[in-house]
Write a protein that holds these residues in place. Structure first.
Motif, PDB file in Angstrom:
ATOM      1  N   VAL A   1       0.833  -1.203   0.000  1.00  0.00           N
ATOM      2  CA  VAL A   1       0.000   0.000   0.000  1.00  0.00           C
ATOM      3  C   VAL A   1       0.871   1.258   0.000  1.00  0.00           C
ATOM      4  O   VAL A   1       0.610   2.217  -0.734  1.00  0.00           O
ATOM      5  CB  VAL A   1      -0.939   0.001   1.228  1.00  0.00           C
ATOM      6  N   LEU A   2       1.932   1.247   0.818  1.00  0.00           N
ATOM      7  CA  LEU A   2       2.787   2.422   0.938  1.00  0.00           C
ATOM      8  C   LEU A   2       3.485   2.740  -0.374  1.00  0.00           C
ATOM      9  O   LEU A   2       3.595   3.911  -0.776  1.00  0.00           O
ATOM     10  CB  LEU A   2       3.810   2.203   2.054  1.00  0.00           C
ATOM     11  N   ARG A   3       3.953   1.723  -1.086  1.00  0.00           N
ATOM     12  CA  ARG A   3       4.598   1.962  -2.383  1.00  0.00           C
ATOM     13  C   ARG A   3       3.635   2.620  -3.362  1.00  0.00           C
ATOM     14  O   ARG A   3       4.012   3.517  -4.115  1.00  0.00           O
ATOM     15  CB  ARG A   3       5.113   0.637  -2.960  1.00  0.00           C
ATOM     16  N   ARG A   4       2.385   2.157  -3.356  1.00  0.00           N
ATOM     17  CA  ARG A   4       1.397   2.749  -4.253  1.00  0.00           C
ATOM     18  C   ARG A   4       1.137   4.210  -3.896  1.00  0.00           C
ATOM     19  O   ARG A   4       1.053   5.072  -4.778  1.00  0.00           O
ATOM     20  CB  ARG A   4       0.093   1.950  -4.183  1.00  0.00           C
ATOM     21  N   MET A   5       1.042   4.497  -2.603  1.00  0.00           N
ATOM     22  CA  MET A   5       0.802   5.876  -2.162  1.00  0.00           C
ATOM     23  C   MET A   5       1.970   6.774  -2.533  1.00  0.00           C
ATOM     24  O   MET A   5       1.784   7.912  -2.995  1.00  0.00           O
ATOM     25  CB  MET A   5       0.566   5.898  -0.653  1.00  0.00           C
ATOM     26  N   LEU A   6       3.192   6.287  -2.336  1.00  0.00           N
ATOM     27  CA  LEU A   6       4.380   7.073  -2.695  1.00  0.00           C
ATOM     28  C   LEU A   6       4.421   7.335  -4.197  1.00  0.00           C
ATOM     29  O   LEU A   6       4.775   8.434  -4.641  1.00  0.00           O
ATOM     30  CB  LEU A   6       5.644   6.344  -2.251  1.00  0.00           C
ATOM     31  N   SER A   7       4.067   6.316  -4.974  1.00  0.00           N
ATOM     32  CA  SER A   7       4.054   6.477  -6.430  1.00  0.00           C
ATOM     33  C   SER A   7       3.053   7.547  -6.848  1.00  0.00           C
ATOM     34  O   SER A   7       3.335   8.374  -7.733  1.00  0.00           O
ATOM     35  CB  SER A   7       3.707   5.142  -7.097  1.00  0.00           C
ATOM     36  N   GLU A   8       1.880   7.567  -6.213  1.00  0.00           N
ATOM     37  CA  GLU A   8       0.863   8.576  -6.531  1.00  0.00           C
ATOM     38  C   GLU A   8       1.354   9.977  -6.190  1.00  0.00           C
ATOM     39  O   GLU A   8       1.155  10.920  -6.972  1.00  0.00           O
ATOM     40  CB  GLU A   8      -0.430   8.257  -5.773  1.00  0.00           C
ATOM     41  N   ARG A   9       2.012  10.123  -5.031  1.00  0.00           N
ATOM     42  CA  ARG A   9       2.530  11.441  -4.642  1.00  0.00           C
ATOM     43  C   ARG A   9       3.636  11.896  -5.592  1.00  0.00           C
ATOM     44  O   ARG A   9       3.677  13.069  -5.985  1.00  0.00           O
ATOM     45  CB  ARG A   9       3.072  11.384  -3.213  1.00  0.00           C
ATOM     46  N   ARG A  10       4.536  10.985  -5.960  1.00  0.00           N
ATOM     47  CA  ARG A  10       5.615  11.347  -6.888  1.00  0.00           C
ATOM     48  C   ARG A  10       5.055  11.761  -8.240  1.00  0.00           C
ATOM     49  O   ARG A  10       5.481  12.746  -8.836  1.00  0.00           O
ATOM     50  CB  ARG A  10       6.574  10.166  -7.099  1.00  0.00           C
ATOM     51  N   THR A  11       4.094  10.980  -8.727  1.00  0.00           N
ATOM     52  CA  THR A  11       3.504  11.270 -10.034  1.00  0.00           C
ATOM     53  C   THR A  11       2.854  12.639 -10.043  1.00  0.00           C
ATOM     54  O   THR A  11       3.014  13.424 -10.998  1.00  0.00           O
ATOM     55  CB  THR A  11       2.470  10.187 -10.394  1.00  0.00           C
ATOM     56  N   LEU A  12       2.125  12.954  -8.972  1.00  0.00           N
ATOM     57  CA  LEU A  12       1.479  14.266  -8.875  1.00  0.00           C
ATOM     58  C   LEU A  12       2.517  15.382  -8.843  1.00  0.00           C
ATOM     59  O   LEU A  12       2.376  16.395  -9.550  1.00  0.00           O
ATOM     60  CB  LEU A  12       0.614  14.319  -7.618  1.00  0.00           C
ATOM     61  N   LEU A  13       3.572  15.201  -8.035  1.00  0.00           N
ATOM     62  CA  LEU A  13       4.610  16.229  -7.936  1.00  0.00           C
ATOM     63  C   LEU A  13       5.290  16.449  -9.278  1.00  0.00           C
ATOM     64  O   LEU A  13       5.499  17.599  -9.709  1.00  0.00           O
ATOM     65  CB  LEU A  13       5.634  15.819  -6.878  1.00  0.00           C
ATOM     66  N   ILE A  14       5.636  15.366  -9.963  1.00  0.00           N
ATOM     67  CA  ILE A  14       6.310  15.490 -11.258  1.00  0.00           C
ATOM     68  C   ILE A  14       5.399  16.177 -12.272  1.00  0.00           C
ATOM     69  O   ILE A  14       5.842  17.024 -13.060  1.00  0.00           O
ATOM     70  CB  ILE A  14       6.754  14.097 -11.756  1.00  0.00           C
ATOM     71  N   GLN A  15       4.123  15.832 -12.240  1.00  0.00           N
ATOM     72  CA  GLN A  15       3.163  16.459 -13.153  1.00  0.00           C
ATOM     73  C   GLN A  15       3.091  17.968 -12.930  1.00  0.00           C
ATOM     74  O   GLN A  15       3.136  18.759 -13.886  1.00  0.00           O
ATOM     75  CB  GLN A  15       1.787  15.835 -12.953  1.00  0.00           C
ATOM     76  N   VAL A  16       3.010  18.372 -11.657  1.00  0.00           N
ATOM     77  CA  VAL A  16       2.932  19.799 -11.344  1.00  0.00           C
ATOM     78  C   VAL A  16       4.245  20.498 -11.711  1.00  0.00           C
ATOM     79  O   VAL A  16       4.240  21.625 -12.242  1.00  0.00           O
ATOM     80  CB  VAL A  16       2.605  20.009  -9.852  1.00  0.00           C
TER      81      VAL A  16
END
Length: 466
Positions: free
Chosen positions: A362-377
């Motif tokens: 679960v934690l890996r998925r959450m980290l991936s979502e946060r990274r993806t959002l940050l990179i997108q912004v």
């Protein structure tokens, strides 16, 4: 407040409201809080409810009462001119812990979803099962059950295996590494570290008198093998410190061929390796090979910490070593770490019962979502100003300013707006990575991420070049 009554105890909602008022009033002087009657009328609750919420805050030291005057928010403890010193790392640490700060530099992956609750639940169950143990049963190198669990978790084949006697557990990572520096006699010795490198490790090596030689990685985190071989030929290298599978802060990893080439080179020169395994649990590839599996086991040590993937309730550091058993046992005994045996048993049960693996998924998925959002912004707002090293895993994103800029100036501009970044110079002792930043989207609080990145862009554009 009516909505709060339906889902929560009313005093808890009042408590949260008061906490917000205290944070908004934060400063170096005491601030008078609303009276019991004022709050009761404002929030449409009873005076006794407000009084109970105030009593909780008083016990915590957040407020204090004056006879016939009311309640006051406790003045914040202030260090002399916090964040105004010449040490940039100290300034980052001090200000990142101040209330109301937007910490765009955080590297605490487990903070997204710590395992505190399952860990403490297990601990309570174990306290009922195990009577208080006499002092003679204290194990200075760590609780046997946890050492057995770690040895099993790190064993992957008949060639790459570990025993419980190879595992040593300390109160925190720093203490464990200090013992290793003493046992391996690294003071004044030459140690090669990949660069950029975790600032905790760099500062510790420096403070212990280790001669740190940085080995800069190439673009996208690829290894520069000719440069490493040159160091091994021309320097009296005692040890090489390398990441196991994830090289942070870039979030990159070596390919199997690169790992094999590094292992072959180190074996040719008979070099000892200290493997940093702190981030391996975050690797999102199911078949990723650990560097240690290619290395000669007779010249290998591994260290890590539970805190990165379990949370602050598990700060213990540990090391695996098949060598120096007598010296390691003596140093751990002399250090006399105060470790809760029940807490260690609880961690062992998390490892053995599969609960940790479920949590990591679960934690890996959450980290991936946060990274993806940050990179997108970052790409939307600063695509023309920053080069992004796309991380494969982990909690952070490593970026480079396309214009040479004074990052210390960028840092202090953002600090005035209560935003904390981690300039690249913190990850080197030799002035490398001056145009880089480590960013994360773990702890930007209530502030809109896009707006915060916009302020970062303004600071980059307004800061003078180097």
């Amino acid at each position: 407040m009516k909505g709060a009554r339906e889902n929560d105890f009313v005093y808890q909602a009042v408590y949260r409201y008061l906490t917000t008022l205290i944070e908004e009033a934060g400063g170096s002087t005491a601030v008078r809080m609303p009276s019991l009657r004022q709050l009761a009328d404002r929030l449409n609750v009873s005076i006794s409810t407000v009084q109970y919420a105030y009593s909780l805050l008083e016990k915590e030291g957040r407020v204090y009462s004056k006879a016939k005057s009311g309640y006051y928010a406790q003045a914040l403890f202030s260090m002399d001119a916090p964040g105004s010193g010449s040490d940039l790392l100290e300034t980052v640490y001090v200000n990142a812990r101040r209330p109301g700060m937007c910490v765009l530099s955080a590297d605490e992956p487990a903070s997204l979803q710590p395992l505190d609750s399952p860990l403490l639940t297990l601990e309570r169950e174990l306290l009922r099962q195990y009577p208080r143990q006499p002092q003679t049963l204290v194990q200075p190198c760590g609780e046997l059950e946890l050492r057995v669990a770690l040895a099993a978790r790190y064993t992957c084949s008949t060639a790459n295996y570990w025993h419980a006697d190879d595992v040593y557990i300390g109160a925190d990572l720093r203490g464990v590494l200090e013992i290793l520096i003493s046992v391996l006699e690294l003071r004044q010795a030459a140690v090669v570290v990949e660069s950029p490198c975790d600032w905790v490790i760099l500062r510790l090596l420096e403070s212990c008198g280790v001669r740190v030689i940085e080995w800069p990685l190439l673009a996208e985190g690829a290894p520069d093998l000719p440069a490493l071989e040159s160091l091994l030929i021309n320097e009296p290298v005692r040890l090489v410190l390398l990441s196991s599978v994830l090289s942070m802060p870039q979030g990159s990893s070596f390919t199997r061929d690169q790992q094999q080439a590094i292992a072959t080179l180190l074996d040719r020169y008979g070099i000892w390796v200290l493997e940093n395994d702190c981030y391996s649990e975050f690797d999102e590839r199911s078949v990723a090979q650990r560097l240690r599996n290619w290395l000669a086991p007779d010249r290998l040590l591994v260290f890590s910490t539970f805190e990165k993937f379990i949370g602050a309730e598990a700060p213990f550091g540990f090391v695996l070593s098949r060598h120096w058993r007598q010296a390691l046992q003596r140093h751990f005994l002399l250090r006399a770490f105060r470790l809760s045996p029940i807490r260690q048993k609880a961690i062992a049960r998390l490892l053995n019962g599969g609960r940790l693996d479920q949590h990591l998924f679960v934690l890996r998925r959450m980290l991936s979502e946060r990274r993806t959002l940050l990179i997108q912004v970052l790409r939307e707002r600063l695509g023309d100003a920053l080069q992004i090293a796309e991380p494969q895993s982990g909690a952070t994103v490593w970026v480079r300013s396309l214009r040479p800029v004074d990052m210390a100036n960028v840092f202090h501009r953002l600090l005035k707006q209560q935003i904390i970044i981690a300039p690249g110079e913190l990850f080197s002792l030799q002035g490398l990575h001056a145009d880089h930043l480590r960013l994360s989207a773990l702890n930007h609080g209530e502030r809109d991420l896009s707006s915060v990145i916009g302020l970062l862009g303004d600071a980059l554009r307004l800061s003078p070049g180097r």
